[in-house]
Design a protein around this motif. Structure first.
Motif, short mmCIF file in Angstrom:
data_model
loop_
_atom_site.label_atom_id
_atom_site.label_comp_id
_atom_site.label_asym_id
_atom_site.label_seq_id
_atom_site.Cartn_x
_atom_site.Cartn_y
_atom_site.Cartn_z
N LEU A 138 0.73 -1.04 -0.04
CA LEU A 138 -0.17 -0.03 -0.03
C LEU A 138 0.82 1.38 0.05
O LEU A 138 0.57 2.33 -0.32
CB LEU A 138 -0.92 0.04 1.21
N GLU A 152 -3.36 -9.02 4.73
CA GLU A 152 -4.81 -8.76 5.24
C GLU A 152 -5.15 -7.45 5.04
O GLU A 152 -6.17 -6.88 5.24
CB GLU A 152 -4.93 -9.16 6.75
N GLN A 153 -4.38 -6.63 4.34
CA GLN A 153 -4.67 -5.13 4.08
C GLN A 153 -5.73 -4.99 2.86
O GLN A 153 -5.64 -5.83 1.73
CB GLN A 153 -3.31 -4.29 3.46
N THR A 154 -6.72 -4.23 3.06
CA THR A 154 -7.45 -3.99 2.20
C THR A 154 -6.89 -3.20 0.92
O THR A 154 -6.01 -2.60 1.05
CB THR A 154 -8.74 -3.08 2.60
N GLY A 155 -7.42 -3.43 -0.23
CA GLY A 155 -6.65 -2.71 -1.40
C GLY A 155 -5.61 -3.89 -2.17
O GLY A 155 -4.96 -3.34 -3.11
N THR A 268 1.10 -11.24 -4.37
CA THR A 268 0.63 -10.16 -3.98
C THR A 268 0.73 -8.88 -4.85
O THR A 268 1.76 -8.73 -5.07
CB THR A 268 0.64 -9.78 -2.72
N HIS A 270 -1.01 -4.61 -5.50
CA HIS A 270 -1.88 -3.59 -5.23
C HIS A 270 -3.19 -3.77 -6.53
O HIS A 270 -2.82 -3.67 -7.50
CB HIS A 270 -1.24 -2.21 -5.35
N ARG A 271 -4.37 -3.66 -5.83
CA ARG A 271 -5.48 -3.67 -6.74
C ARG A 271 -5.33 -2.59 -7.92
O ARG A 271 -5.79 -3.17 -9.00
CB ARG A 271 -6.87 -3.52 -5.87
#
Length: 324
Positions: A138, A152-155, A268, A270-271
């Motif tokens: 993030l 577990e971070q959103t985004g 993983t 970032h979205r």
């Protein structure tokens, strides 16, 4: 073989080989069962021999099919690479992509994969961050992360792409000097290589019913490459990813019955940056090639379900990259 051999039929043949029936192959290819059947029949006619025997268990490949499969796989891989290259040319796959991974993954597993990536997309530059810390995507510390713990971070978008198997092991010289343990109890009588601040190995022993204090480990480090070097130097028995062990024939696995974990590899990103052509291309390439590299190295071994259940008892809830 006919000099006008139709290679377009290979795709259907490989699908049947992989899925064991015309129906399953048709579903995988999003086509009809009669179409796949016609392709296989046409290929058999061109080759002058049967490719499958029909049994109660489905379609069983013949010797001819197994010989053809090797060339077919090579053709399939070349076609996929060509498709990726053309897609890259159309979408402008270029620029710098920053990847972070644990030390062993970055130093041993990834370099051959990244060499293939660079051969395919020389206009993409790679920055590789070798770190055992969970980088925060993030904050843009990296574009792509490979970790043994799902973020577990959103985004963030995380995809489980493979599993890494851990084993107890030691250098042959150490085993010649000290003997080979046959039971977990005997293991406690040996020199052990442990972690300094990471509690994973101690928790694993505790899960098996053995309370082991830090002083029991004659050598301790949280640097994973230093840990691997210590095992290779004969300092004692350690717990290392099997893909590392296979790089040194002098290091021998011991106690295969130990319920050691199979650790997931999470890819993983970032979205918001999945739409970046360069990052998206590298992300998809790693998702395909890292499992292939592990499977080729490990002989595509699969752990029994019973072992997977035992694994849950010894896998730490902390960042499991401290073990690989």
């Amino acid at each position: 073989m006919n000099s006008d051999f139709d290679w377009s039929l290979i795709r259907s043949f490989l699908a049947v080989l992989d899925h064991g029936s015309l129906l399953a192959a048709a579903r995988a290819l999003s086509t009809s069962q009669p179409t796949v059947g016609r392709h296989v029949a046409a290929l058999e006619q061109q080759l002058g021999g049967a490719l499958f025997e029909r049994t109660g268990r489905g379609l069983v490949p013949t010797a001819l099919a197994l010989r053809l499969a090797e060339s077919g796989r090579a053709m399939e891989a070349a076609a996929h690479q060509l498709a990726r290259s053309l897609a890259g040319a159309r979408t402008g796959v270029e620029g710098t992509v920053r990847i972070t991974a644990s030390q062993p993954v970055a130093c041993v597993l990834l370099p051959p994969v990244l060499a293939r990536l660079r051969a395919q997309w020389p206009q993409v530059q790679i920055e590789l961050v070798s770190s055992n810390e969970v980088s925060n995507l993030l904050r843009r510390e990296a574009d792509i992360a490979l970790r043994m713990l799902r973020p577990e971070q959103t985004g963030l978008v995380a995809r489980k792409i493979a599993e890494v198997t851990i084993c107890a092991c030691a250098h042959r010289d150490y085993l010649r000097r000290s003997g080979t343990p046959r039971t977990p109890q005997e293991l406690l009588g040996h020199a052990l290589v442990g972690h300094d601040r990471q509690p994973d190995i101690q928790r694993g022993f505790a899960a098996m019913g053995y309370a082991v204090q830090p002083e029991r480990f004659g050598f301790r480090t949280d640097d994973l490459m230093a840990y691997w070097a210590a095992v290779r130097a004969g300092l004692g028995i350690g717990f290392v990813a099997e893909y590392l062990v296979r790089t040194d024939p002098q290091v021998q696995p011991v106690l295969p019955q130990l319920p050691l974990p199979r650790l997931p590899i999470w890819l993983t990103v970032h979205r918001e940056i999945r739409s970046n052509p360069g990052i998206r291309a590298v992300y998809d390439f790693l998702a395909e090639q890292v499992p292939t590299a592990l499977a080729a190295d490990a002989g595509a071994a699969v752990a029994p379900a019973s072992r997977m259940r035992r694994t849950q008892a010894v896998t730490s809830s902390t960042d499991r990259s401290s073990m690989v």
